[in-house]
Design a protein around this motif. Structure first.
Motif, PDB file in Angstrom:
ATOM      1  N   GLN A 262       0.816  -1.209   0.000  1.00 14.82           N
ATOM      2  CA  GLN A 262       0.000   0.000   0.000  1.00 14.82           C
ATOM      3  C   GLN A 262       0.854   1.264   0.000  1.00 14.82           C
ATOM      4  OE1 GLN A 262      -2.659  -0.337   3.321  1.00 14.82           O
ATOM      5  NE2 GLN A 262      -3.810  -2.015   2.388  1.00 14.82           N
ATOM      6  N   VAL A 263       2.157   1.130   0.180  1.00 20.12           N
ATOM      7  CA  VAL A 263       3.059   2.295   0.160  1.00 20.12           C
ATOM      8  C   VAL A 263       4.182   2.029  -0.839  1.00 20.12           C
ATOM      9  CG1 VAL A 263       2.586   3.015   2.521  1.00 20.12           C
ATOM     10  CG2 VAL A 263       4.393   1.374   2.086  1.00 20.12           C
ATOM     11  N   GLU A 264       4.789   3.084  -1.286  1.00 19.00           N
ATOM     12  CA  GLU A 264       5.904   2.935  -2.204  1.00 19.00           C
ATOM     13  C   GLU A 264       7.206   2.819  -1.426  1.00 19.00           C
ATOM     14  OE1 GLU A 264       6.115   5.842  -5.296  1.00 19.00           O
ATOM     15  OE2 GLU A 264       3.966   5.840  -5.564  1.00 19.00           O
ATOM     16  N   GLY A 265       8.222   2.230  -2.021  1.00 18.37           N
ATOM     17  CA  GLY A 265       9.531   2.135  -1.402  1.00 18.37           C
ATOM     18  C   GLY A 265       9.836   0.727  -0.944  1.00 18.37           C
ATOM     19  N   LYS A 266      10.957   0.593  -0.245  1.00 14.24           N
ATOM     20  CA  LYS A 266      11.413  -0.703   0.240  1.00 14.24           C
ATOM     21  C   LYS A 266      11.193  -0.794   1.744  1.00 14.24           C
ATOM     22  CE  LYS A 266      14.983  -1.347  -3.219  1.00 14.24           C
ATOM     23  NZ  LYS A 266      16.407  -1.626  -3.455  1.00 14.24           N
ATOM     24  N   LEU A 267      10.944  -1.990   2.237  1.00  9.78           N
ATOM     25  CA  LEU A 267      10.815  -2.224   3.667  1.00  9.78           C
ATOM     26  C   LEU A 267      12.202  -2.379   4.267  1.00  9.78           C
ATOM     27  CD1 LEU A 267       7.883  -4.796   3.750  1.00  9.78           C
ATOM     28  CD2 LEU A 267       7.778  -2.390   4.328  1.00  9.78           C
ATOM     29  N   THR A 268      12.466  -1.649   5.329  1.00  9.33           N
ATOM     30  CA  THR A 268      13.763  -1.770   6.002  1.00  9.33           C
ATOM     31  C   THR A 268      13.640  -2.492   7.327  1.00  9.33           C
ATOM     32  OG1 THR A 268      13.435   0.396   7.002  1.00  9.33           O
ATOM     33  CG2 THR A 268      14.650   0.322   4.931  1.00  9.33           C
ATOM     34  N   ALA A 269      12.442  -2.551   7.912  1.00 14.78           N
ATOM     35  CA  ALA A 269      12.228  -3.263   9.172  1.00 14.78           C
ATOM     36  C   ALA A 269      10.763  -3.672   9.247  1.00 14.78           C
ATOM     37  CB  ALA A 269      12.577  -2.374  10.354  1.00 14.78           C
ATOM     38  N   ARG A 270      10.542  -4.735  10.018  1.00 13.15           N
ATOM     39  CA  ARG A 270       9.151  -5.174  10.216  1.00 13.15           C
ATOM     40  C   ARG A 270       8.585  -4.459  11.422  1.00 13.15           C
ATOM     41  NH1 ARG A 270       9.407 -11.539  10.248  1.00 13.15           N
ATOM     42  NH2 ARG A 270       7.724 -11.133  11.723  1.00 13.15           N
ATOM     43  N   PRO A 271       7.423  -3.825  11.292  1.00 11.30           N
ATOM     44  CA  PRO A 271       6.826  -3.168  12.447  1.00 11.30           C
ATOM     45  C   PRO A 271       6.367  -4.188  13.486  1.00 11.30           C
ATOM     46  CG  PRO A 271       5.474  -2.873  10.457  1.00 11.30           C
ATOM     47  CD  PRO A 271       6.683  -3.649  10.063  1.00 11.30           C
ATOM     48  N   GLY A 272       6.416  -3.817  14.760  1.00 14.83           N
ATOM     49  CA  GLY A 272       5.945  -4.703  15.826  1.00 14.83           C
ATOM     50  C   GLY A 272       7.040  -5.585  16.384  1.00 14.83           C
TER      51      GLY A 272
END
Length: 75
Positions: free
Chosen positions: A64-74
């Motif tokens: 749902q967002v653009e870009g790369k994931l750098t960490a998992r929330p939670g």
């Protein structure tokens, strides 16, 4: 003439029955065969089957967002 034929068939059948029922020595000798011992052990077998697995419905998932994931929330 029919009675003569019937008597002949009966006499032949009776003669065959008498001859087949007599006891005699067997004509064939018993033959010895080689014997091998079988050992009990576990065996693992595998079988490969070519296959393609597909779902009932193909679904595409997009973030749902653009870009790369750098960490998992939670975490």
């Amino acid at each position: 003439m029919n009675k003569k034929r019937l008597r002949l068939v009966f006499l032949c059948g009776a003669a065959l029955l008498i001859v087949s029922c007599r006891e005699g020595a067997p004509t064939t000798a018993q033959q010895a065969y080689p014997v091998a011992k079988v050992a009990c052990e576990s065996v693992e077998t595998t079988a490969d089957y070519p296959a393609t697995i597909r779902g009932r419905q193909d679904v595409q998932i997009y973030p749902q967002v653009e870009g790369k994931l750098t960490a998992r929330p939670g975490r």
